[in-house]
Design a protein around this motif. Structure first.
Motif, PDB file in Angstrom:
ATOM      1  N   UNK A   1       0.845  -1.196   0.000  1.00 54.50           N
ATOM      2  CA  UNK A   1       0.000   0.000   0.000  1.00 54.50           C
ATOM      3  C   UNK A   1       0.881   1.247   0.000  1.00 54.50           C
ATOM      4  N   UNK A   2       0.774   2.002  -1.069  1.00 54.27           N
ATOM      5  CA  UNK A   2       1.623   3.187  -1.218  1.00 54.27           C
ATOM      6  C   UNK A   2       0.943   4.418  -0.620  1.00 54.27           C
ATOM      7  N   UNK A   3       1.621   5.052   0.308  1.00 56.62           N
ATOM      8  CA  UNK A   3       1.081   6.276   0.929  1.00 56.62           C
ATOM      9  C   UNK A   3       2.016   7.432   0.573  1.00 56.62           C
ATOM     10  N   UNK A   4       1.498   8.372  -0.195  1.00 67.64           N
ATOM     11  CA  UNK A   4       2.324   9.495  -0.654  1.00 67.64           C
ATOM     12  C   UNK A   4       2.238  10.606   0.376  1.00 67.64           C
ATOM     13  N   UNK A   5       3.248  10.672   1.246  1.00 67.55           N
ATOM     14  CA  UNK A   5       3.089  11.475   2.464  1.00 67.55           C
ATOM     15  C   UNK A   5       3.372  12.963   2.283  1.00 67.55           C
ATOM     16  N   UNK A   6       4.066  13.351   1.220  1.00 66.39           N
ATOM     17  CA  UNK A   6       4.308  14.785   0.990  1.00 66.39           C
ATOM     18  C   UNK A   6       4.825  14.985  -0.428  1.00 66.39           C
ATOM     19  N   UNK A   7       4.423  16.084  -1.040  1.00 64.62           N
ATOM     20  CA  UNK A   7       5.012  16.407  -2.347  1.00 64.62           C
ATOM     21  C   UNK A   7       5.904  17.647  -2.251  1.00 64.62           C
ATOM     22  N   UNK A   8       6.306  17.958  -1.021  1.00 68.40           N
ATOM     23  CA  UNK A   8       7.230  19.083  -0.819  1.00 68.40           C
ATOM     24  C   UNK A   8       8.641  18.521  -0.944  1.00 68.40           C
ATOM     25  N   UNK A   9       9.455  19.165  -1.772  1.00 71.01           N
ATOM     26  CA  UNK A   9      10.776  18.587  -2.042  1.00 71.01           C
ATOM     27  C   UNK A   9      11.815  19.682  -2.209  1.00 71.01           C
ATOM     28  N   UNK A  10      12.990  19.443  -1.604  1.00 67.28           N
ATOM     29  CA  UNK A  10      14.057  20.436  -1.723  1.00 67.28           C
ATOM     30  C   UNK A  10      14.892  20.220  -2.983  1.00 67.28           C
ATOM     31  N   UNK A  11      14.635  19.131  -3.674  1.00 67.95           N
ATOM     32  CA  UNK A  11      15.421  18.841  -4.879  1.00 67.95           C
ATOM     33  C   UNK A  11      14.717  19.316  -6.139  1.00 67.95           C
ATOM     34  N   UNK A  12      15.507  19.399  -7.201  1.00 67.56           N
ATOM     35  CA  UNK A  12      14.983  19.923  -8.461  1.00 67.56           C
ATOM     36  C   UNK A  12      15.270  18.958  -9.617  1.00 67.56           C
TER      37      UNK A  12
END
Ligand code: SAH
Length: 347
Positions: free
Chosen positions: A54-65
């Motif tokens: 079961x995939x839980x996408x916990x955040x789409x905030x990312x410091x990478x580019x």
């Protein structure tokens, strides 16, 4: 070609030049032989069982580019979100009765996820669901951080190497990201005895048969417990928006090769594969994959976690529709099983 395939089956290893040849000169016949042998190997180890995560996408905030990724820091059109601990636990509460015994927490490199915050979540999941595995897919962290996560009870970690060719890596990532650090992270994860997953996109910009041969050699030598291989799919808000997507054909070909390199590897038929072809998942399983990872994220998060255009999260890709997935797997002779689905060592 046939000779090379037989050698691969027997020795679970080829030279770089041989891998490159196998990719460069592939044809339908070779693909058919490879997939038959891959399925045979997978059946020896895992029978007809398909493991679900079961995939839980916990955040789409990312410091990478990362140049290919829709949730990259620089994407101003991406509406950001982060799940709370309570929301994450609710996803597990939804997944458990459906039969999920592995929860995969995936997200961008969100600085809000301190070690303490993550350890608290891991401990809480493990306390409530001691018969479940917790898999993390949260990018690059320090050895000390990985160590704390491991000690809190995380069992597995997915960190795709993306490409085993340093120059290629540098074309896919901005200058502040480092190939050497990513490889170091993978080694650290193994050292800490995580069941470790690497992986790469198929058809990523500037990929060649030679860089793919290096990916295969890397998998052969690193011996990961898991490996995520899915087609690259462009995202409209990235500099790679006009590059073509990877193909089902090459993805499946590589899945078969990886199964022959490592008969006991946990190999997902990825969401990306399901997203470019309505029978992508089935084709992946029939090429030697043995894992599927339906989406358990809340609806709002699913919409916002757009790594690439038209990412599938409905139908059999939604964890809640497990019956649909079961039927689809049964239609090709496979069975979704409700167990922790650990790597079967020593096969
Ligand atoms: N931040 C975590 C999770 C990244 S998302 C990490 O760094 O590991 C998980 C995977 O999605 C990535 O490793 C990448 O291989 C894949 N991905 C990202 N953008 C993609 C795209 N445009 N097409 C296909 N796969 C993509």
């Amino acid at each position: 070609m046939i000779e090379l395939i037989n050698k691969l089956e027997k020795e679970q290893s080829l030279t770089l030049a041989e891998y490159e040849f196998l990719i460069e000169n592939r044809n339908e016949e070779a693909a058919k032989i490879l997939s038959e042998k891959a399925v045979e190997k997978r059946k020896e180890v895992y029978g007809n069982d398909v493991y679900i995560r079961g995939l839980i996408e916990i955040s789409n905030i990312c410091k990478n580019d990362c140049c290919y990724c829709g949730i990259r820091r620089g994407n101003k059109n991406c509406e950001r979100y982060r799940l709370t601990k309570e929301q994450i636990l609710l996803c597990c509460d939804e997944g458990y009765p459906l039969g999920y015994r592995t929860f995969v927490l995936q997200g961008g490199e969100d600085s809000h996820f301190s070690d303490d915050f993550l350890c608290d979540i891991i401990t809480s999941i493990k306390l409530k669901y001691p018969d479940c595995a917790v898999t993390l897919s949260l990018g690059e962290r320090s050895f000390e951080s990985y160590k704390k996560l491991r000690e809190a009870g995380a069992d597995r970690y997915l960190l795709r190497h993306e490409t085993a060719d340093k120059e290629h890596y540098e074309k896919l990532h901005p200058a502040d990201m480092s190939f050497d650090n990513r490889m170091e992270c993978l080694k650290n994860l193994k050292k800490l005895r995580f069941q470790t997953g690497c992986g790469f996109m198929v058809g990523s910009p500037y990929q060649t048969s030679a860089t793919l041969a290096k990916d295969l050699k890397f998998i052969e030598e690193f011996r990961p417990e898991m490996c995520g291989i899915g087609p690259f799919i462009p995202h409209k808000d990235t500099e790679f928006s006009n590059f073509p997507a990877g193909t089902v054909e090459l993805t499946c070909y590589l899945l078969s090769i990886v199964r022959l390199i490592s008969p006991d590897i946990l190999l997902p038929a990825t969401t990306a594969l399901g997203s470019i072809d309505s029978f992508g998942r089935e084709k992946g399983i029939l090429s030697g994959a043995n894992v599927v990872m339906p989406n358990l994220s809340p609806e709002d998060a699913k919409q916002k976690y757009q790594l690439y255009n038209n990412k599938l999260s409905s139908g059999a890709e939604a964890a809640a529709n497990k019956r649909m997935l079961e039927e689809r797997m049964e239609s090709i002779g496979y069975k979704i099983v409700t167990n922790i689905g650990n790597h079967k060592k020593g096969n």
